[in-house]
Motif scaffolding. Structure first.
Motif, PDB file in Angstrom:
ATOM      1  N   ARG A 190       0.809  -0.986   0.079  1.00  0.00           N
ATOM      2  CA  ARG A 190      -0.125  -0.039   0.373  1.00  0.00           C
ATOM      3  C   ARG A 190       1.112   1.478   0.306  1.00  0.00           C
ATOM      4  O   ARG A 190      -0.008   2.531  -0.336  1.00  0.00           O
ATOM      5  CB  ARG A 190      -1.020   0.111   1.441  1.00  0.00           C
ATOM      6  CG  ARG A 190      -1.624  -0.876   1.054  1.00  0.00           C
ATOM      7  CD  ARG A 190      -3.004  -1.140   2.642  1.00  0.00           C
ATOM      8  NE  ARG A 190      -4.028  -2.294   2.487  1.00  0.00           N
ATOM      9  CZ  ARG A 190      -5.143  -1.954   2.225  1.00  0.00           C
ATOM     10  NH1 ARG A 190      -5.535  -0.915   2.036  1.00  0.00           N
ATOM     11  NH2 ARG A 190      -6.059  -2.680   2.514  1.00  0.00           N
ATOM     12  N   ARG A 191       2.146   1.078  -0.331  1.00  0.00           N
ATOM     13  CA  ARG A 191       3.170   2.483  -0.260  1.00  0.00           C
ATOM     14  C   ARG A 191       2.055   3.294  -1.129  1.00  0.00           C
ATOM     15  O   ARG A 191       3.146   4.883  -0.529  1.00  0.00           O
ATOM     16  CB  ARG A 191       4.750   1.550   0.159  1.00  0.00           C
ATOM     17  CG  ARG A 191       4.742   1.329  -2.030  1.00  0.00           C
ATOM     18  CD  ARG A 191       6.095   0.883  -1.696  1.00  0.00           C
ATOM     19  NE  ARG A 191       6.276  -0.517  -1.005  1.00  0.00           N
ATOM     20  CZ  ARG A 191       6.061  -1.307  -1.297  1.00  0.00           C
ATOM     21  NH1 ARG A 191       6.044  -1.869  -2.709  1.00  0.00           N
ATOM     22  NH2 ARG A 191       6.595  -2.424  -0.541  1.00  0.00           N
ATOM     23  N   GLY A 192       1.857   3.351  -2.354  1.00  0.00           N
ATOM     24  CA  GLY A 192       2.199   3.872  -3.207  1.00  0.00           C
ATOM     25  C   GLY A 192       0.286   4.851  -2.618  1.00  0.00           C
ATOM     26  O   GLY A 192      -0.012   6.004  -3.379  1.00  0.00           O
ATOM     27  N   ALA A 193      -0.210   4.562  -1.626  1.00  0.00           N
ATOM     28  CA  ALA A 193      -1.516   5.516  -1.438  1.00  0.00           C
ATOM     29  C   ALA A 193      -1.379   5.963  -0.204  1.00  0.00           C
ATOM     30  O   ALA A 193       0.393   6.395   0.427  1.00  0.00           O
ATOM     31  CB  ALA A 193      -3.084   4.526  -0.946  1.00  0.00           C
ATOM     32  N   GLU A 194      -1.790   6.926   0.583  1.00  0.00           N
ATOM     33  CA  GLU A 194      -1.891   7.519   1.726  1.00  0.00           C
ATOM     34  C   GLU A 194      -1.530   6.565   2.709  1.00  0.00           C
ATOM     35  O   GLU A 194      -2.190   5.808   2.993  1.00  0.00           O
ATOM     36  CB  GLU A 194      -3.027   8.602   1.847  1.00  0.00           C
ATOM     37  CG  GLU A 194      -3.656   9.637   0.491  1.00  0.00           C
ATOM     38  CD  GLU A 194      -2.920  10.719   1.083  1.00  0.00           C
ATOM     39  OE1 GLU A 194      -1.702  11.332   1.443  1.00  0.00           O
ATOM     40  OE2 GLU A 194      -1.967  11.028  -0.316  1.00  0.00           O
ATOM     41  N   PHE A 195      -0.321   7.993   3.752  1.00  0.00           N
ATOM     42  CA  PHE A 195      -0.653   7.029   4.862  1.00  0.00           C
ATOM     43  C   PHE A 195      -1.190   7.990   6.222  1.00  0.00           C
ATOM     44  O   PHE A 195      -0.616   9.115   6.275  1.00  0.00           O
ATOM     45  CB  PHE A 195       0.938   6.828   5.132  1.00  0.00           C
ATOM     46  CG  PHE A 195       1.680   6.630   6.728  1.00  0.00           C
ATOM     47  CD1 PHE A 195       1.090   5.780   7.071  1.00  0.00           C
ATOM     48  CD2 PHE A 195       1.644   8.239   8.067  1.00  0.00           C
ATOM     49  CE1 PHE A 195       1.595   5.316   8.982  1.00  0.00           C
ATOM     50  CE2 PHE A 195       1.342   7.590   8.592  1.00  0.00           C
ATOM     51  CZ  PHE A 195       1.726   6.184   9.372  1.00  0.00           C
ATOM     52  N   ILE A 196      -2.127   7.878   6.503  1.00  0.00           N
ATOM     53  CA  ILE A 196      -2.803   9.207   7.911  1.00  0.00           C
ATOM     54  C   ILE A 196      -3.409   8.366   8.748  1.00  0.00           C
ATOM     55  O   ILE A 196      -3.151   7.556   9.512  1.00  0.00           O
ATOM     56  CB  ILE A 196      -3.966   9.160   6.570  1.00  0.00           C
ATOM     57  CG1 ILE A 196      -5.122   9.097   5.405  1.00  0.00           C
ATOM     58  CG2 ILE A 196      -5.000  10.516   7.203  1.00  0.00           C
ATOM     59  CD1 ILE A 196      -3.785  10.686   4.903  1.00  0.00           C
ATOM     60  N   ALA A 197      -1.922   9.510   9.510  1.00  0.00           N
ATOM     61  CA  ALA A 197      -2.434   9.520  11.106  1.00  0.00           C
ATOM     62  C   ALA A 197      -3.556  10.240  11.892  1.00  0.00           C
ATOM     63  O   ALA A 197      -3.671  11.465  11.772  1.00  0.00           O
ATOM     64  CB  ALA A 197      -0.624  10.059  11.721  1.00  0.00           C
ATOM     65  N   GLY A 237      -4.804   2.565   1.332  1.00  0.00           N
ATOM     66  CA  GLY A 237      -3.596   3.071   2.180  1.00  0.00           C
ATOM     67  C   GLY A 237      -3.753   2.669   3.663  1.00  0.00           C
ATOM     68  O   GLY A 237      -4.608   1.793   4.022  1.00  0.00           O
ATOM     69  N   THR A 238      -3.027   3.327   4.697  1.00  0.00           N
ATOM     70  CA  THR A 238      -3.509   3.096   5.983  1.00  0.00           C
ATOM     71  C   THR A 238      -3.545   4.113   6.804  1.00  0.00           C
ATOM     72  O   THR A 238      -3.375   4.863   6.978  1.00  0.00           O
ATOM     73  CB  THR A 238      -1.620   2.499   5.656  1.00  0.00           C
ATOM     74  OG1 THR A 238      -1.094   0.999   5.378  1.00  0.00           O
ATOM     75  CG2 THR A 238      -1.483   2.414   7.621  1.00  0.00           C
ATOM     76  N   LEU A 239      -4.195   3.565   7.825  1.00  0.00           N
ATOM     77  CA  LEU A 239      -5.284   4.325   8.584  1.00  0.00           C
ATOM     78  C   LEU A 239      -4.134   3.778  10.424  1.00  0.00           C
ATOM     79  O   LEU A 239      -4.478   2.943  10.772  1.00  0.00           O
ATOM     80  CB  LEU A 239      -6.171   4.176   8.640  1.00  0.00           C
ATOM     81  CG  LEU A 239      -6.738   4.600   9.938  1.00  0.00           C
ATOM     82  CD1 LEU A 239      -7.439   6.449   9.469  1.00  0.00           C
ATOM     83  CD2 LEU A 239      -8.599   5.039   9.694  1.00  0.00           C
ATOM     84  N   PHE A 240      -3.429   5.092  10.330  1.00  0.00           N
ATOM     85  CA  PHE A 240      -2.911   4.823  11.859  1.00  0.00           C
ATOM     86  C   PHE A 240      -3.214   6.012  12.780  1.00  0.00           C
ATOM     87  O   PHE A 240      -3.619   6.917  12.844  1.00  0.00           O
ATOM     88  CB  PHE A 240      -1.740   5.663  11.632  1.00  0.00           C
ATOM     89  CG  PHE A 240      -0.523   5.209  12.747  1.00  0.00           C
ATOM     90  CD1 PHE A 240      -0.336   4.397  13.765  1.00  0.00           C
ATOM     91  CD2 PHE A 240       0.125   6.723  13.077  1.00  0.00           C
ATOM     92  CE1 PHE A 240       0.395   4.606  15.382  1.00  0.00           C
ATOM     93  CE2 PHE A 240       0.629   6.710  14.320  1.00  0.00           C
ATOM     94  CZ  PHE A 240       1.192   5.489  15.502  1.00  0.00           C
ATOM     95  N   LEU A 241      -4.069   5.006  14.240  1.00  0.00           N
ATOM     96  CA  LEU A 241      -4.953   5.594  14.477  1.00  0.00           C
ATOM     97  C   LEU A 241      -3.672   5.722  16.692  1.00  0.00           C
ATOM     98  O   LEU A 241      -3.750   4.373  16.764  1.00  0.00           O
ATOM     99  CB  LEU A 241      -5.770   4.645  15.175  1.00  0.00           C
ATOM    100  CG  LEU A 241      -6.549   4.779  14.481  1.00  0.00           C
ATOM    101  CD1 LEU A 241      -7.854   3.616  14.597  1.00  0.00           C
ATOM    102  CD2 LEU A 241      -7.429   5.700  13.927  1.00  0.00           C
ATOM    103  N   ASP A 242      -3.666   6.837  16.340  1.00  0.00           N
ATOM    104  CA  ASP A 242      -2.119   6.560  17.491  1.00  0.00           C
ATOM    105  C   ASP A 242      -2.559   7.345  18.582  1.00  0.00           C
ATOM    106  O   ASP A 242      -3.714   7.713  19.640  1.00  0.00           O
ATOM    107  CB  ASP A 242      -1.674   7.877  17.410  1.00  0.00           C
ATOM    108  CG  ASP A 242       0.285   7.894  17.744  1.00  0.00           C
ATOM    109  OD1 ASP A 242       0.354   6.656  18.946  1.00  0.00           O
ATOM    110  OD2 ASP A 242       0.688   9.178  18.096  1.00  0.00           O
TER     111      ASP A 242
END
Length: 475
Positions: A190-197, A237-242
């Motif tokens: 998924r590296r080509g899509a968004e990483f949202i934190a 992509g990836t959704l990061f829930l900190d």
């Protein structure tokens, strides 16, 4: 040996070649011969030998020139020089130019095989060392460090990233949990899509649902236009829930449904939307305690806690602290136009001994402070902030007395670290303080839960839930 070891024999005597070939019959060596340097060069590229048996006196040149050529290769073979004209000077010259061993003719089968076996063993050890060096990385994505603790983190991310499994990152504040989440994304398909934190602890509870799912115009006061949330933006992509444990219980329920179905509704909308995201979450709390205390849903925890990634604190990362300090020192020195080159011996000892309770974030801030307030080229103990060296040195700014020996500094720093740890041990966890207050209130109200809840200004149901969770924990 599991496979044949390829041996190239460069020998101009046909009779000697036949003898040496007979010596190696029935062994694990695959032998190819060459009578001249030109044919040897051709065989070197086509046959790619592991070991070369090299004669010195050849019809078209000197074998030592061939030896020099082999040592320049990316993966050079082990070269065993053999000659009837051997002298001690020639042996030294051959070894100096990279030969593995030296055989003086005539030699018998036993001597040849022992020498070849030694070369093969060295070759195997070399390959194993190269493999270990590749596994033992000094850095990884945005991480710096080669400690065993970080090698384990790198390996976990390598295994986890290609899948869509949810990562649950735990660790103290400042240990690099977001860097780990970014590494998982960058190593994934998924590296080509968004990483949202999203930092669940930094956004007010009433705005958190909108941040996560978005809202439509007019959904609440101030919602003047439609707005996509993190879930929409991270689609594919990836959704990061900190700081996931900071999320309120009401939103946890909606998050659980979103994770299970991949669908959600924007605030104020009746339209169900579908997205494809990979979840990564992190917390600096103990999630098991949060679940047992009723602050985090158990079903959500088990939905998210698929592959745990534990980030080690800086104090458990061996010599990584000095590597990271040097990195930040160079970074801030370049940005500020300063000329810092490194640390004095005493400063290095102080940095390595200090427990760094704020971990990498504290170390980064410390290095920036050092660069901003001082000039290079070396950082010494007087340049470091007092919080790092308090109690370690008795030196005035004028350096009127000599610096104590590094061993003295280390001893004082160890004592200081033990003092810090002793004070930290006296601090009571928040949940235990809360429990004592609740137990005291119930006792004062003669076990009347409703009255105790009123005095504590919390709902009776909350009080009952906490009491029940403590009973389960003690069972």
């Amino acid at each position: 040996m599991n496979s044949k070891i390829k041996v190239l024999m460069v020998e101009d005597s046909v009779s000697l070649s036949a003898i040496y070939m007979a010596y190696l019959e029935g062994t694990d060596y695959d032998l190819v011969t060459a009578e001249t340097l030109s044919s040897a060069h051709a065989a070197l590229g086509a046959f790619k030998p592991d070991i070369v048996l090299l004669d010195i006196e050849l019809p078209d040149g000197n074998g030592l020139d061939f030896l020099t050529a082999t040592t320049a290769l990316e993966n050079p073979p082990k070269v065993i020089v053999m000659t009837a004209y051997g002298t001690s000077d020639m042996a030294v010259d051959a070894i100096r130019k990279g030969a593995f061993d030296f055989l003086t003719k005539p030699f018998d089968a036993a001597r040849l095989i022992v020498t070849l076996d030694n070369a093969a063993a060295q070759m195997t050890l070399g390959k194993q060392a190269q493999a270990l060096a590749k596994l033992e990385r000094d850095s990884y994505c945005k991480f710096i460090g080669k400690s065993l603790a970080m090698q384990s983190v790198y390996k976990t991310i390598d295994s986890l990233a290609p899948s869509d499994a949810t990562a649950f990152i735990v660790g103290e504040s400042g240990t690099g949990k977001e860097l780990a989440a970014e590494a998982i994304h960058q190593q994934s398909p998924r590296r080509g899509a968004e990483f949202i934190a999203i930092n669940c602890g930094a956004i007010p509870g009433e705005l958190m649902e909108s941040e996560l799912f978005g809202h439509v115009k007019g959904a609440f006061t101030g919602a003047s236009a439609n707005r996509d949330g993190a879930a929409c933006i991270a689609d594919g992509g990836t959704l990061f829930l900190d700081e996931i444990c900071e999320m309120g219980l009401d939103l946890q329920k909606k998050l659980l449904r979103f994770i299970q179905t991949g669908s959600f509704r924007k605030v104020g909308s009746n339209t169900l939307e579908q997205v494809d995201v990979r979840f990564v979450c992190a917390t600096n709390r103990n999630p098991i305690v949060e679940v047992s205390e009723g602050r985090f849903r158990e079903d959500l925890f088990y939905r998210l806690h698929v592959v745990p990634v534990s980030m080690p604190p800086l104090r458990e990362r061996e010599n990584d602290v000095l590597m990271i300090a040097n990195h930040f020192l160079r970074q801030f020195s370049t940005a500020s136009g300063k000329s810092f080159e490194g640390f004095s011996e005493d400063a290095a000892v102080a940095i390595q001994r200090y427990p760094w309770p704020g971990n990498i974030r504290q170390l980064q801030n410390t290095m920036q402070q050092v660069v901003v307030l001082n000039d290079g080229p070396l950082v010494d103990v007087q340049t470091l902030p007092g919080s790092i060296t308090t109690g370690a040195l008795g030196i005035s700014k004028t350096r009127a007395i000599e610096s104590p020996a590094p061993s003295t500094i280390a001893a004082k720093l160890v004592a200081l670290e033990e003092s810090h740890l002793a004070r930290r041990e006296q601090i009571e966890p928040l949940w235990l303080t809360e429990k004592k207050a609740i137990v005291a209130a119930i006792a004062a109200c003669e076990s009347n839960i409703n009255r105790a809840a009123g005095l504590l200004e919390i709902a009776p149901s909350t009080l009952y839930r906490k009491l029940q969770s403590w009973k389960k924990a003690e069972a």
